[in-house]
Design an enzyme around this catalytic site. Structure first.
Site, PDB file in Angstrom:
ATOM      1  N   LYS A   1     -26.689  40.319 -42.068  1.00  0.00           N
ATOM      2  CA  LYS A   1     -27.165  40.917 -42.055  1.00  0.00           C
ATOM      3  C   LYS A   1     -26.960  41.500 -40.811  1.00  0.00           C
ATOM      4  CE  LYS A   1     -31.386  39.802 -44.358  1.00  0.00           C
ATOM      5  NZ  LYS A   1     -31.018  40.072 -45.972  1.00  0.00           N
TER       6      LYS A   1
ATOM      7  N   HIS B   1     -31.299  43.852 -52.425  1.00  0.00           N
ATOM      8  CA  HIS B   1     -31.217  42.366 -50.667  1.00  0.00           C
ATOM      9  C   HIS B   1     -31.023  43.155 -49.603  1.00  0.00           C
ATOM     10  CE1 HIS B   1     -31.324  38.472 -52.501  1.00  0.00           C
ATOM     11  NE2 HIS B   1     -30.041  38.557 -53.333  1.00  0.00           N
TER      12      HIS B   1
ATOM     13  N   TYR C   1     -33.513  48.121 -46.877  1.00  0.00           N
ATOM     14  CA  TYR C   1     -33.397  48.215 -48.472  1.00  0.00           C
ATOM     15  C   TYR C   1     -32.393  48.948 -48.612  1.00  0.00           C
ATOM     16  CZ  TYR C   1     -35.702  43.325 -48.796  1.00  0.00           C
ATOM     17  OH  TYR C   1     -36.870  42.456 -48.456  1.00  0.00           O
TER      18      TYR C   1
END
Length: 287
Positions: free
Chosen positions: A280, A249, A241
């Site tokens: 991600k 997020h 993070y």
């Protein structure tokens, strides 16, 4: 260096991803830590748990997140919001140990002053039971008076009924109302106990190349200002993070590898596809 737009738009600082070495970079952070803060780690089998509120605040101030496991007193039948204890990652535990900020609570001192607290609790319970017994008897007498007054019963009969109620009334222990204290944690320890924790109590060791690699990667990313949690649900080692997980997020999935470890191309493609599906960036990290 290529800037990651997802990171630079949402985080307070600027972070970059190097396509050559796959290393995250961020502005250096000031690590001013109070050396007097010692976290007491309670070991349940091999799991490092934090029970005391001050310990949770301390590790949070150090940028360590962990995972809450306990239920809340007022809402025990749900799992959306959890409470103490806090389960630490092995890497978080090792980081605290290396920084001399943690000590394992010895088994006989897991709950400092526990005997005294239990004695006070039992005395409070007994006093509460006696008070509730008196109130319950008065309530029963009031109900009897209302019922017999409405039926125009004589005073002598009423007096006999009240005397019989005094001798025969019993208040069961199971009917006692129990107050749950949610304002006071009740888990604290004195300066002497904190000094006792500063002793070098042994915390479990994990000596393996794999765990060493994870610890080094964890330490490096944490030192760059990132927050890390477990990424078991995402097929990686850590979720990374850019700030506190309560506000951000995760932007990266870190997969830890040994320098001499061979990786199957299909595994790389699988984790890359997974990272793409959850939006991600996948990091292949080696110490």
């Amino acid at each position: 260096m290529l800037a990651d737009p997802a990171v630079s738009q949402t985080s307070m600082c600027s972070y970059w991803l190097s396509p050559v070495c796959g290393v995250l970079e961020s502005p250096s952070m000031d690590d001013h830590q109070d050396s007097s803060l010692v976290v007491g780690v309670g070991l349940c089998d091999s799991a490092p748990l934090l029970w005391r509120l001050q310990d949770l605040k301390t590790v949070r101030s150090l940028g360590l997140v962990g995972a809450l496991l306990g239920s809340l007193p007022r809402t025990p039948r749900q799992n959306q919001r959890l409470g103490r204890p806090l389960l630490l990652l092995p890497e978080e535990e090792k980081l605290l140990r290396d920084e001399e900020a943690a000590g394992a609570l010895p088994g006989q001192n897991q709950d400092v002053g526990g005997v005294e607290l239990q004695r006070r609790f039992e005395e409070d319970q007994q006093r509460s039971f006696e008070e509730q017994s008196v109130l319950a008897l008065e309530d029963r007498k009031s109900a009897l008076l209302r019922a017999m007054t409405s039926s125009h019963t004589g005073e002598s009969a009423l007096r006999r009924r009240l005397e019989a109620l005094d001798h025969s009334f019993t208040f069961p222990q199971s009917a006692m109302a129990v107050q749950l204290s949610t304002a006071r944690a009740g888990l604290s320890y004195c300066p002497e106990a904190r000094a006792h924790l500063q002793a070098n109590w042994p915390i479990r060791e994990q000596n393996s190349p794999r765990s060493d690699a994870r610890c080094q990667v964890f330490r490096d990313l944490r030192g760059r200002g990132f927050f890390l949690t477990s990424a078991g649900k995402f097929g990686g080692d850590f979720l990374v993070y850019p700030g506190d997980p309560l506000r951000f997020h995760a932007h990266f999935i870190a997969v830890c590898l040994m320098l001499d470890e061979s990786v199957c191309l299909l595994d790389v493609l699988a984790v890359a596809r997974l990272g793409s599906n959850v939006k991600k960036t996948v990091l292949l990290c080696s110490p």
